[in-house]
Design a protein around this motif. Structure first.
Motif, mmCIF file in Angstrom:
data_model
loop_
_atom_site.group_PDB
_atom_site.id
_atom_site.type_symbol
_atom_site.label_atom_id
_atom_site.label_comp_id
_atom_site.label_asym_id
_atom_site.label_seq_id
_atom_site.Cartn_x
_atom_site.Cartn_y
_atom_site.Cartn_z
ATOM 1 N N THR A 1 -45.330 48.752 13.847
ATOM 2 C CA THR A 1 -44.146 48.419 13.057
ATOM 3 C C THR A 1 -44.458 47.787 11.702
ATOM 4 N N GLY A 2 -45.651 47.246 11.539
ATOM 5 C CA GLY A 2 -45.978 46.530 10.314
ATOM 6 C C GLY A 2 -45.526 45.086 10.328
ATOM 7 N N VAL A 3 -44.893 44.645 11.425
ATOM 8 C CA VAL A 3 -44.426 43.265 11.565
ATOM 9 C C VAL A 3 -45.570 42.422 12.122
ATOM 10 N N LEU A 4 -45.797 41.262 11.514
ATOM 11 C CA LEU A 4 -46.821 40.349 11.998
ATOM 12 C C LEU A 4 -46.257 39.515 13.145
ATOM 13 N N CYS A 5 -46.913 39.563 14.287
ATOM 14 C CA CYS A 5 -46.485 38.740 15.425
ATOM 15 C C CYS A 5 -47.087 37.347 15.273
ATOM 16 N N VAL B 1 -42.558 28.925 17.343
ATOM 17 C CA VAL B 1 -43.144 30.269 17.286
ATOM 18 C C VAL B 1 -42.208 31.247 16.583
ATOM 19 N N VAL B 2 -40.909 31.175 16.852
ATOM 20 C CA VAL B 2 -39.953 32.077 16.200
ATOM 21 C C VAL B 2 -39.884 31.783 14.696
ATOM 22 N N ARG C 1 -43.862 34.063 8.437
ATOM 23 C CA ARG C 1 -45.059 34.806 8.036
ATOM 24 C C ARG C 1 -44.746 36.252 7.680
ATOM 25 N N ASN C 2 -43.546 36.717 7.969
ATOM 26 C CA ASN C 2 -43.154 38.079 7.606
ATOM 27 C C ASN C 2 -42.305 38.132 6.343
ATOM 28 N N THR D 1 -46.169 34.297 2.010
ATOM 29 C CA THR D 1 -47.235 35.297 2.132
ATOM 30 C C THR D 1 -48.579 34.655 2.489
ATOM 31 N N LEU D 2 -48.708 33.360 2.264
ATOM 32 C CA LEU D 2 -49.943 32.649 2.623
ATOM 33 C C LEU D 2 -50.116 32.563 4.145
#
Length: 140
Positions: free
Chosen positions: A50-54, A121-122, A128-129, A136-137
């Protein structure tokens, strides 16, 4: 009557010994793998599809860097793991001390730990996305 295994250890004491042995073996294996074995780390399935960072993206590289004592590089891969590592290490040391030295079961977590962890976490995952600086860091 306390439950005992065949060789006389209570289950939590055996779990503490096995957990400590597994942790030591994992750190030794990571250290033996060398400073730069990052090519064989598995890619994140969510990010690959998906391109999503977990929240766990970069965690293998983070643990590798932590095992080699490079905290700044580890923070660049996953700051959440670096921030939580001292807390988890302290809790694990306390649990091991209770299990091995005092022959007590592991401590239970404080009442709202699961809810607080889920919120952190959420929020970290969403942050981070985001495609703007400074968020973006947080990307690995």
């Amino acid at each position: 009557m306390k439950p005992k295994l065949k060789f006389g250890l209570p289950p939590w004491r055996l779990a503490a010994v096995l957990g400590l042995a597994a942790l030591a073996a994992g750190v030794l294996w990571i250290r033996h793998a060398g400073r730069e074995p990052r090519a064989w780390y598995p890619p994140c399935p969510l990010h690959a599809t998906t391109g999503v960072l977990c929240p766990g993206c970069g965690s293998a590289r983070t643990l590798h860097d932590l095992a080699h004592g490079d905290i700044m590089a580890a923070a660049g891969h996953n700051i959440l793991i670096v921030a939580l590592a001292p807390l988890l290490a302290g809790w694990a040391a306390w649990a091991l001390w209770r299990g091995l030295a005092q022959n007590l079961p592991p401590p239970s977590a404080p009442p709202h730990t699961a809810k607080i962890t889920l919120v952190v976490v959420v929020v970290f995952t969403v942050a981070r996305n985001l495609p703007w600086w400074p968020w973006t860091l947080l990307a690995p």
